[in-house]
Design a protein around this motif. Structure first.
Motif, short mmCIF file in Angstrom:
data_model
loop_
_atom_site.label_atom_id
_atom_site.label_comp_id
_atom_site.label_asym_id
_atom_site.label_seq_id
_atom_site.Cartn_x
_atom_site.Cartn_y
_atom_site.Cartn_z
N UNK A 179 -1.73 3.14 -6.22
CA UNK A 179 -1.71 3.38 -7.66
C UNK A 179 -2.24 2.21 -8.47
N UNK A 180 -2.13 0.99 -7.94
CA UNK A 180 -2.61 -0.17 -8.67
C UNK A 180 -1.57 -0.81 -9.56
N UNK A 181 -0.34 -0.27 -9.53
CA UNK A 181 0.68 -0.87 -10.39
C UNK A 181 1.15 -2.22 -9.86
N UNK A 182 0.93 -2.46 -8.55
CA UNK A 182 1.33 -3.74 -7.97
C UNK A 182 0.66 -4.91 -8.66
N UNK A 183 -0.66 -4.81 -8.89
CA UNK A 183 -1.38 -5.88 -9.57
C UNK A 183 -0.85 -6.08 -10.98
N UNK A 184 -0.63 -4.95 -11.69
CA UNK A 184 -0.19 -5.03 -13.09
C UNK A 184 1.18 -5.67 -13.19
N UNK A 185 2.11 -5.24 -12.33
CA UNK A 185 3.46 -5.81 -12.36
C UNK A 185 3.40 -7.30 -12.05
N UNK A 186 2.64 -7.66 -11.03
CA UNK A 186 2.54 -9.07 -10.66
C UNK A 186 1.97 -9.93 -11.78
N UNK A 239 -4.89 -12.71 -5.73
CA UNK A 239 -4.18 -12.87 -7.01
C UNK A 239 -3.12 -13.97 -6.89
N UNK A 240 -2.39 -13.95 -5.78
CA UNK A 240 -1.34 -14.95 -5.61
C UNK A 240 -1.89 -16.36 -5.51
N UNK A 241 -2.86 -16.58 -4.61
CA UNK A 241 -3.37 -17.94 -4.43
C UNK A 241 -4.23 -18.36 -5.62
N UNK A 242 -4.90 -17.41 -6.25
CA UNK A 242 -5.73 -17.76 -7.41
C UNK A 242 -4.90 -18.33 -8.55
N UNK A 243 -3.78 -17.67 -8.85
CA UNK A 243 -2.89 -18.17 -9.90
C UNK A 243 -2.31 -19.53 -9.48
N UNK A 300 4.93 -21.90 -8.74
CA UNK A 300 3.91 -21.18 -7.99
C UNK A 300 4.54 -20.16 -7.04
N UNK A 301 5.63 -20.57 -6.39
CA UNK A 301 6.31 -19.66 -5.47
C UNK A 301 6.91 -18.47 -6.21
N UNK A 302 7.50 -18.73 -7.37
CA UNK A 302 8.09 -17.64 -8.14
C UNK A 302 7.02 -16.62 -8.55
N UNK A 303 5.86 -17.13 -8.92
CA UNK A 303 4.76 -16.23 -9.28
C UNK A 303 4.29 -15.43 -8.07
N UNK A 304 4.17 -16.13 -6.93
CA UNK A 304 3.73 -15.46 -5.72
C UNK A 304 4.72 -14.37 -5.32
N UNK A 305 6.00 -14.66 -5.41
CA UNK A 305 7.03 -13.68 -5.08
C UNK A 305 6.92 -12.47 -6.02
N UNK A 306 6.70 -12.73 -7.31
CA UNK A 306 6.57 -11.63 -8.27
C UNK A 306 5.37 -10.75 -7.94
N UNK A 307 4.26 -11.39 -7.58
CA UNK A 307 3.06 -10.62 -7.22
C UNK A 307 3.32 -9.74 -6.01
N UNK A 308 3.93 -10.31 -4.97
CA UNK A 308 4.15 -9.55 -3.74
C UNK A 308 5.19 -8.45 -3.94
N UNK A 309 6.25 -8.72 -4.71
CA UNK A 309 7.23 -7.67 -4.97
C UNK A 309 6.62 -6.55 -5.81
#
Length: 699
Positions: free
Chosen positions: A162-169, A227-231, A626-635
């Motif tokens: 659906x693509x909502x993963x990118x948007x939520x992250x 997305x995770x590593x770029x941020x 950075x880890x918090x952002x990465x976790x948010x992206x993956x969740x």
């Protein structure tokens, strides 16, 4: 002046030229992708396996066999009308690429199961993900008011991300960055840079598709990682830039110095990610080649964006990257620029606490990681089937109907292929009767001979579902004890079984390659033997713990309902290798960020214990963010409907969270404190030689 400093200075002095250059690159890559790029296409062949050999035999001796298959199920509360069933068969037979349609009525007559076979493989672009012809052919049943559901191999490819993963992250990352920086400009900058890199990476992936088969899932995996590593990469440089602004540097100089220092860590971290991704080529499946190359292209693009766009944007934004109240206070009070001392922060106080009792804290961390990793010892892997699809999907409805009316094994029949050059017809008939009489076989079809008289083929249905552990055992016993030479078991279930077995065997090859090359790379970066070995061991511990979390959530069902999974399922065979390759690289990201700061401090002071405190204190905040952002992206990706993506999202999020807390905040300072100067031991090199080899500081 080192090359990274020159790069940062050039892009910071000429931001509009930098943006123009990136725009030209994006347009050119988009144009090349449109002109020379290919279509995404899966390659599901499993080289050198018994099931693949059976498929190859079918394709050779049955002109229209060895292709895809599908199931159409119609159901009603009362007995189905025979005229409607016959019409559906006729319409299905008239569908393009369909070779045969067999129908089977349930005992009570209220359900009909149609097996549809195609003359092209599932990955053929003419049929991949296209189920409208099956719906159109079922119009007669729908007009009669019957329930119509699609299942099996081909309809399973129609599931969309659906693509909502990118948007939520992205949204969660933006919120966290606003909180961290106190500036909307500073918060939006890393995300804008990461998205720019992803755009370039997407064009690169389409160009790759023009050269090789690229899985339809590869862009999702590439986006998740990119997305995770770029941020993270952009965040590291922005954080260092803001520190330089607070120290009184001009924005252009601050951007150049941040690129020179943080950029070195970005390069090292990116290289470790790329090394890990290249390990996917050893998995033995073409799909993994596509995953590795597509994700590597995306990582390279976001890394390039971080090293060029970030200094340009930082220089252009000036002091607006600092919180509004801090800029206002500095302007009104004319306060002097200050250099923040991280040694007084909460991270430094925590590290000192750990350093006072390093053995005890190391044991606590090891206990936590080993306890979480223990369930992974009982991990069972198997590719997913329709029974793992979300409730409400047509594939799940078809799976449940078939299970209720025909038995679970009807969802994954096994095709037996007998070579008539090695067996005569009497032996085939004897084998057919023997297999049909096995307790594990619920149904068997008549034997069919190929047009050239070389093969004898028939289907059997186990009593258990394709994903059931008993089916795996039955297939192994069938091949080992029942089927003679010259007879192969192939079809949906055996192919999945062979994939699972192959990936279990290849996992250790991938692990060995990635660990070895990463350790050698870190030895070069840090001129140390102990640090790379210790980093590899800690990464393996955090990955094992993540495997345990995935096993608990999906295989044991702990909280899986929150993710939309309504029953316990095995871990997908695709997940362990893919998780390892991605996680080892990401974990090394944080290791490189941290160790770069610790090593620089040690070279400056010679204080091995104090450098751990100061190095971790100076990087703790940015690594945590950075880890918090990465976790948010993956969740965010864990909210997608595809079960494999859910598993990857949960596993990656768990590993990053553990890596940034238990490993980086406890295990790393405890072990580095215990080892002292041995952390930086290198055979044949003294500390004086280390100091002589250290690059000249940036002016």
């Amino acid at each position: 002046m080192n090359p990274l400093h020159r790069l940062g200075l050039a892009t910071a002095r000429h931001p509009w030229r930098t943006f123009a250059a990136w725009l030209l690159v994006l347009v050119a890559m988009g144009g090349f992708a449109a002109s020379f790029g290919g279509e995404l296409r899966d390659n599901w062949n499993v080289p050198d396996t018994r099931a693949q050999h059976g498929v190859d035999q079918l394709r050779e001796h049955f002109p229209d066999a060895g292709g895809s298959s599908a199931q159409v199920v119609i159901h009603d509360g009362s007995r189905l009308e025979s005229s409607v069933v016959e019409q559906v068969v006729a319409d299905l037979e008239g569908t393009e690429h369909v070779t045969t349609v067999t129908s089977r009525l349930s005992e009570d007559g209220d359900t009909a199961l149609f097996h549809v076979r195609y003359d092209v493989p599932t990955t053929d672009p003419d049929i991949y993900g296209i189920v409208d012809p099956l719906w159109d052919a079922s119009t007669a049943a729908e007009d009669a008011g019957y329930q119509v559901e699609l299942g099996g191999e081909l309809p399973g490819t129609a599931t969309e991300i659906e693509g909502r993963g990118e948007l939520i992250g992205i949204l969660v990352a933006l919120a966290l960055l606003v909180i961290a920086f106190g500036s909307v400009v500073a918060a939006g900058l890393p995300i804008a840079v990461a998205v720019g890199g992803l755009v370039a990476g997407s064009s690169g992936v389409m160009l790759l598709a023009g050269l090789m088969d690229v899985s339809t899932s590869a862009p999702t995996i590439a986006t998740m990682v990119g997305l995770g590593v770029g941020i993270d990469y952009a965040l590291l440089i922005v954080t260092r830039h803001v520190e330089r602004l607070r120290a009184g540097d001009h924005p252009v100089d601050a951007a150049a110095r941040a690129t020179a220092t943080a950029g070195r860590a970005v390069l090292g971290a990116g290289l470790t990610v790329l090394v890990s991704l290249m390990g996917l080529r050893l998995a033995g499946l073409p799909t993994y080649d596509a995953f590795g190359f597509a994700t590597a292209i995306t990582v390279i693009c976001v890394m390039a964006a971080a090293l060029t766009l970030v200094p340009a944007l930082c220089a252009l934004a000036g002091r607006r990257l600092m919180p509004r109240n801090e800029r206002k206070a500095r302007h009104e009070a004319s306060i002097k620029p200050r250099r923040l001392d991280p040694s007084d922060g909460w991270t430094a106080r925590w590290v000192r606490t750990v350093a006072r009792k390093p053995v005890a804290w190391a044991l606590v961390a090891l206990t936590v990681l080993l306890a979480l990793g223990a369930p992974a010892l009982g991990m069972r892997t198997w590719p997913q089937d329709g029974g793992t699809d979300p409730q409400g999907s047509t594939t799940r409805a078809a799976y449940d109907l078939v299970t209720d009316e025909y038995g679970a094994g009807a969802n994954g029949p096994i095709t037996l292929v007998a070579d008539l050059d090695q067996l005569d017809r009497r032996e085939v008939e004897t084998l057919h009767s023997k297999v049909a009489g096995l307790d594990e076989v619920a149904h068997s079809t008549p034997v069919v001979t190929s047009p050239d008289g070389r093969l004898a083929v028939w289907d059997i249905e186990p009593t258990t579902s394709p994903i059931d552990e008993e089916t795996t055992a039955f297939l192994g016993d069938l091949r080992a004890d029942v089927l003679p030479d010259g007879v192969e078991a192939t079809g949906y279930t055996p192919i999945l079984g062979d994939i699972s077995e192959l990936l279990q065997e290849r996992l250790w090859l991938v692990v060995g390659f990635v660990v070895l090359v990463s350790v050698l790379l870190l030895m070069v970066l840090f001129r140390s033997v102990v640090v790379p070995l210790k980093a590899a061991a800690m990464n393996l511990l955090s990955i094992a713990a993540a495997y345990g979390v995935v096993t608990l959530v999906f295989q044991h069902g702990w909280g899986s309902g929150l993710l939309g999974v309504d029953h316990a399922i095995p871990v997908s065979s695709w997940v362990p290798i893919l998780m390892f390759a991605v996680l080892f690289g990401l974990s090394m990201d944080y290791e490189v960020f941290l160790l770069s700061a610790v090593r620089d401090d040690w070279l400056d002071t010679g204080d091995a214990r104090g450098s751990v405190v100061r190095g971790l204190a100076s990087t703790g905040r940015v690594i945590s963010m950075a880890a918090a952002i990465m976790v948010a992206v993956f969740l965010g990706f864990a909210t997608e409907s595809a079960v494999v993506v859910k598993m990857l999202g949960v596993g990656l999020a768990a590993a990053v969270a553990l890596d940034a807390t238990v490993v980086r905040m406890v295990l790393v300072p405890a072990t580095m404190t215990l080892l002292g100067q041995w952390n930086w031991w290198m055979p044949g090199q003294s500390r004086l030689e280390e100091l002589d080899a250290t690059p000249t500081p940036i002016p």
